[in-house]
Design a protein around this motif. Structure first.
Motif, PDB file in Angstrom:
ATOM      1  N   ASN A 438       0.879  -1.166   0.000  1.00  0.00           N
ATOM      2  CA  ASN A 438       0.000   0.000   0.000  1.00  0.00           C
ATOM      3  C   ASN A 438       0.923   1.224   0.000  1.00  0.00           C
ATOM      4  OD1 ASN A 438      -1.558   2.222   0.677  1.00  0.00           O
ATOM      5  ND2 ASN A 438      -2.798   1.123   2.180  1.00  0.00           N
ATOM      6  N   ASN A 440       0.512   4.232   0.440  1.00  0.00           N
ATOM      7  CA  ASN A 440       0.184   5.328   1.333  1.00  0.00           C
ATOM      8  C   ASN A 440       0.661   5.131   2.765  1.00  0.00           C
ATOM      9  OD1 ASN A 440      -1.239   6.897  -0.649  1.00  0.00           O
ATOM     10  ND2 ASN A 440      -2.873   5.387  -0.513  1.00  0.00           N
ATOM     11  N   ASN A 587       2.853   7.479  -4.515  1.00  0.00           N
ATOM     12  CA  ASN A 587       2.061   8.248  -3.544  1.00  0.00           C
ATOM     13  C   ASN A 587       2.277   9.749  -3.624  1.00  0.00           C
ATOM     14  OD1 ASN A 587       4.433   8.935  -2.079  1.00  0.00           O
ATOM     15  ND2 ASN A 587       4.270   7.108  -0.791  1.00  0.00           N
ATOM     16  N   TYR A 704       2.719   0.504 -10.712  1.00  0.00           N
ATOM     17  CA  TYR A 704       1.786   0.959  -9.681  1.00  0.00           C
ATOM     18  C   TYR A 704       0.642   1.745 -10.280  1.00  0.00           C
ATOM     19  CZ  TYR A 704       4.331   5.313 -10.566  1.00  0.00           C
ATOM     20  OH  TYR A 704       4.892   6.410 -11.179  1.00  0.00           O
ATOM     21  N   ASN A 705      -0.354   1.960  -9.454  1.00  0.00           N
ATOM     22  CA  ASN A 705      -1.306   3.044  -9.609  1.00  0.00           C
ATOM     23  C   ASN A 705      -1.359   3.724  -8.236  1.00  0.00           C
ATOM     24  OD1 ASN A 705      -3.153   1.646  -7.935  1.00  0.00           O
ATOM     25  ND2 ASN A 705      -4.880   2.281  -9.201  1.00  0.00           N
ATOM     26  N   ASP A 707      -3.045   3.337  -5.745  1.00  0.00           N
ATOM     27  CA  ASP A 707      -3.501   2.502  -4.635  1.00  0.00           C
ATOM     28  C   ASP A 707      -2.621   1.289  -4.361  1.00  0.00           C
ATOM     29  OD1 ASP A 707      -6.137   3.839  -3.973  1.00  0.00           O
ATOM     30  OD2 ASP A 707      -6.410   3.440  -6.102  1.00  0.00           O
ATOM     31  N   VAL A 708      -1.911   0.801  -5.336  1.00  0.00           N
ATOM     32  CA  VAL A 708      -1.111  -0.422  -5.190  1.00  0.00           C
ATOM     33  C   VAL A 708       0.203  -0.262  -5.935  1.00  0.00           C
ATOM     34  CG1 VAL A 708      -1.031  -2.934  -5.504  1.00  0.00           C
ATOM     35  CG2 VAL A 708      -3.234  -1.797  -5.170  1.00  0.00           C
ATOM     36  N   LEU A 744      -6.520  -4.727  -8.831  1.00  0.00           N
ATOM     37  CA  LEU A 744      -7.208  -3.495  -9.220  1.00  0.00           C
ATOM     38  C   LEU A 744      -8.595  -3.763  -9.797  1.00  0.00           C
ATOM     39  CD1 LEU A 744      -4.205  -1.659 -10.939  1.00  0.00           C
ATOM     40  CD2 LEU A 744      -5.086  -1.322  -8.626  1.00  0.00           C
ATOM     41  N   VAL A 747     -11.129  -1.528  -8.197  1.00  0.00           N
ATOM     42  CA  VAL A 747     -10.592  -0.225  -7.816  1.00  0.00           C
ATOM     43  C   VAL A 747     -10.815   0.754  -8.962  1.00  0.00           C
ATOM     44  CG1 VAL A 747      -8.516   1.042  -7.145  1.00  0.00           C
ATOM     45  CG2 VAL A 747      -8.847  -1.327  -6.375  1.00  0.00           C
ATOM     46  N   ARG A 750      -7.889   6.400 -11.034  1.00  0.00           N
ATOM     47  CA  ARG A 750      -7.671   7.707 -10.403  1.00  0.00           C
ATOM     48  C   ARG A 750      -6.592   8.441 -11.176  1.00  0.00           C
ATOM     49  NH1 ARG A 750      -6.518   8.591  -4.611  1.00  0.00           N
ATOM     50  NH2 ARG A 750      -5.293   6.669  -4.488  1.00  0.00           N
TER      51      ARG A 750
END
Length: 810
Positions: A438, A440, A587, A704-705, A707-708, A744, A747, A750
């Motif tokens: 994660n 974040n 992030n 990544y995106n 969120d992951v 994803l 998800v 974004r």
């Protein structure tokens, strides 16, 4: 009456003498007796259990297998079976069964051998918790005195509970719930009457009466207990007949692991030992990790499928063993029992079961499984495709018949297919790792350290130090952007020959394609992973400046070699380090530390540790700038703010605008570069970078995106080359795709918001300078306001304004 007078006197004197003797013994022994009150706070040695965050068991560690039960959790049927076996008057006597003691003494005097015994459950609790097993009268007296004291202090239910949870029952199991799991693979509440009686009979002789080591002796003891239950009125004759006729079906079961995540479980174990020492194994801690059960299962499958797919491109390496002796006559019977014993001791790896070839014909083969079942594998189910392995770059001719692939007695691997079919397979020699975070807060969402813990316990996700290759380039380009270069800066993609003592002589780096493309914009160079542009960029930027920047991002730069090979990712790192660095890109520029343990609970359910990782708060900086007049807040708002205990904020280590630009370039890697295969996911918020080292020996993909973030690696433990046509995009990227497809799945996409201080303008793709309004081939590019290029006829070569290098250019 005269005849009875002396016997009565002797009886009274004997009774009084016994009382005086007992009183004397009590006065002599009581000062040295342990404090029975400690039983209220007794801590049973209970193993540590490791779970995913949603409760799947992934590991159990401890010398003693134990699952403590409260009295309310013990089935009444088992209570009756145990009372029938050990102490049917337990709920009536005061700790000592004098009738039973007299019976035991008389048997000892008459036969000279120990008979039924006279210990009550309470006396056994006294012995198990406070005394040794030595057979002396003094120990027996201590046992009796302690039993009386225990009965004074504790309820019958508490005493019964202490006995049930402490007694040894064979095969490292302590307590009846643990024994139930070991012998039957389920809890004691799920067992039948016959199984309850079988367990109740084990304490008399744990090594002889347990249903695995001594099934016949255990069955005799079980049926005796069942007859006692009829005598005591606990069950009727019909129930007895049915239970006594039940066969003994027990096999040894390990911990009820519900999800394969042994590499992560081992990481948690090490961290617990560092935190609590050896007490970690015995205090019954429940360790909840950050793993997501569903995604961990997906990660396991993605790694296995990716390695099997890679392995299938390089041929069949032959059987793991040949079990048929060469001097056995052709018409001799096959030693199936011996082969089955070998198969039973051979672990299943990645779902691939061991099997021995027992028959071969023109249409397929027959194989023996560890279960004793014999199954058939048809020619089309993997045999036809099993071309012989010669090297990672060569395979032999395709087989024409099953006999070209296998021989009788070959130990091979098979896997179940569709519609009860079986397929021919082999365990890959190559290894892989996957780490997903994660971005974040750094929580490890899933982690795979190899194709199977059974094959190798070496955790490649955290322990393998491998060269990341081009996976490191985004951080070199970020350092360049931070120092004044732009995504449109022009660097010459041309051959280089360098004399560098630190690189041990002449160095002639090349692009993967072997071609050279001349002046190239940095965006395009990173998208296409141009090695020579990266080397020139590092030389212009300065090696020391890059190392300092990498250190600020969180890389351990102590062993970074201060030479230009750093541009090609020659410093060895593990996949977890790489994934942590990519979390910064995902992030928005914050450093988060990866962590695995989310919380730790004691046996009683109290939380003794809960992770509070520094986390990304993208709105905190804006909110901090806003001032609120306290007089405008209500009392409820003030109290609510005081009660909040926010997580510590992650530290920004990358400029927000630099992060935005490098992210946009890495999105181009997916759309137009070496990561194009990821377009199959049909998402516009993906970014990432391939990595391939010389040989090629290491294949990477990190992507990544918001969120992951996930890193995948493929390679051989012994640094054997993967094959000349194997790259990050062919070996590692498919694993990443299969994992991220599920990660994803639900998800929403974004998109990044444009940070302040970024401008989007049209430039000339050849020069990197601002394009005139009428230029048809102009493209858009992002710039920081202070680094906007000018219009002109030259080239945008970055902050130095020159591309002069000390080198020999062909």
């Amino acid at each position: 009456m005269k005849l009875l007078r002396w016997p009565l006197r002797l009886a009274v004197l004997g009774f009084l003498g016994g009382c005086w003797l007992f009183a004397g013994i009590y006065l002599y022994l009581s000062p040295n007796l342990p404090d029975v009150e400690t039983l209220r706070d007794v801590r049973l040695q209970t193993p540590m259990r490791v779970y995913t965050r949603d409760g799947d068991l992934i590991g159990q560690f401890g010398e003693q297998k134990r699952n403590p039960l409260s009295y309310e959790q013990i089935p009444q049927q088992f209570v009756q079976a145990l009372l029938a076996a050990e102490d049917d008057g337990f709920f009536k006597h005061g700790g000592i069964d004098f009738g039973g003691l007299l019976r035991a003494v008389s048997e000892l005097l008459l036969t000279g051998e120990k008979g039924s015994g006279g210990s009550t459950l309470t006396m056994q609790v006294a012995r198990n918790y406070f005394l040794t097993l030595e057979r002396t009268f003094m120990r027996k007296f201590n046992e009796m005195l302690l039993a009386i004291e225990i009965e004074r202090r504790l309820s019958k239910e508490e005493i019964f509970e202490l006995y049930v949870n402490r007694v040894f029952l064979g095969h490292r199991s302590y307590g009846f719930e643990a024994a139930s799991q070991v012998y039957y693979g389920k809890g004691i509440a799920e067992l039948t009457l016959a199984q309850h009686a079988m367990l109740a009979g084990i304490p008399k002789s744990p090594s002889r009466n347990n249903p695995i080591s001594g099934p016949e002796a255990g069955k005799d003891r079980r049926n005796w207990i069942l007859r006692r239950m009829v005598t005591l009125g606990y069950i009727d004759q019909a129930t007895y007949d049915k239970a006594a006729a039940s066969p003994v079906v027990a096999t040894q079961h390990g911990a009820r692991i519900t999800l394969e995540a042994q590499y992560a479980a081992e990481m948690a174990r090490r961290q617990m030992v560092q935190r609590y020492g050896m007490a970690a194994y015995n205090e019954g801690y429940s360790v909840y990790t950050t793993l997501d059960s569903k995604l961990q299962q997906v990660a396991n499958a993605a790694v296995i499928d990716g390695l099997i797919t890679y392995d299938s491109r390089h041929g069949y390496r032959g059987p793991e063993q040949q079990l048929l002796d060469s001097d056995v006559p052709p018409d001799a019977a096959l030693p199936l029992a011996q082969w089955q014993a070998t198969l039973s001791s051979t672990p299943v790896i990645a779902g691939l079961e061991p099997a021995v070839v027992t028959a071969i014909d023109d249409e397929g083969i027959g194989v023996l499984l560890a279960s004793g079942e014999q199954v058939r594998i048809e020619w089309e189910n993997g045999l036809r495709q099993a071309r012989p392995y010669i090297s990672e770059d060569r395979m032999g001719s395709a087989p024409t018949a099953p006999a070209d692939v296998v021989a009788l007695g070959d130990l091979v691997r098979v896997k179940p297919g569709d519609e009860n079919e079986w397929r021919f397979a082999q365990v890959p020699d190559a290894q892989a790792a996957l780490v997903s975070l994660n971005p974040n807060n750094g929580a490890i969402v899933s982690l795979v350290g190899g194709i199977g813990f059974e094959k190798s316990k070496f955790n490649r996700a955290t322990q393998a130090q491998r060269q990341p290759g081009s996976n490191l380039k985004p951080f070199l380009y970020s350092a360049a952007l931070n120092s004044g270069f732009t995504a449109a800066s022009i660097i010459n993609d041309a051959p280089i020959v360098m004399q560098d003592r630190s690189l041990e002589g002449v160095w002639r780096p090349e692009n993967d394609s072997g071609q050279f493309f001349g002046p190239t914009r940095l965006r395009w160079a990173l998208t296409k992973s141009r090695n020579l542009v990266s080397i020139r960029l590092l030389q212009q930027l300065g090696i020391r400046r890059f190392i300092d920047y990498a250190q600020e991002l969180g890389f351990d730069t102590e062993d970074f070699a201060p030479d230009l090979s750093l541009a090609l990712g020659t410093h060895a790192m593990n996949p977890l380090e790489i994934a942590s660095a990519y979390a910064i890109l995902a992030n928005g520029g914050y450093r988060v530390e990866p962590f695995l343990i989310e919380r730790i609970e004691t046996l009683s359910g109290d939380t003794v540790f809960e992770a509070r990782p520094p986390s990304v708060c993208r709105d905190c900086e804006q909110n901090a700038a806003k001032t609120v007049d306290p007089e405008e807040l209500s009392m409820e708002q003030i109290l609510s703010a005081e009660e909040q205990d926010p997580l510590p904020g992650a530290r920004r280590v990358m400029d927000e605008r630099v992060n935005f630009i490098i992210d946009s370039i890495l999105q181009d890697v997916i759309k137009d570069g070496t990561g194009r295969r990821a377009l199959v996911l049909k998402r516009d918020d993906l970014a990432g970078k391939t990595g391939t080292t010389n040989g090629p020996m290491d294949a990477w993909f990190s992507g990544y995106n918001p969120d992951v973030v996930t890193t995948t690696w493929v390679g051989f433990d012994n640094y054997t080359p993967l094959g000349r046509r194997e790259f990050g995009g062919t070996a590692a990227l498919p694993i990443w795709i299969n994992y991220m497809r599920e990660a994803l799945k639900d998800v929403p996409e974004r998109s990044r918001r444009l940070p302040p201080g970024i401008i989007h303008v049209r430039i000339d793709p050849e020069t990197g300078l601002l394009a005139p309004a009428d230029q048809r081939n102009a493209i858009f590019e992002y710039f920081r306001n202070e680094h906007l290029p000018e219009a002109g006829e030259g080239a945008n070569t970055g902050p130095t304004g020159t591309d002069d290098l000390i080198q020999e250019i062909f």
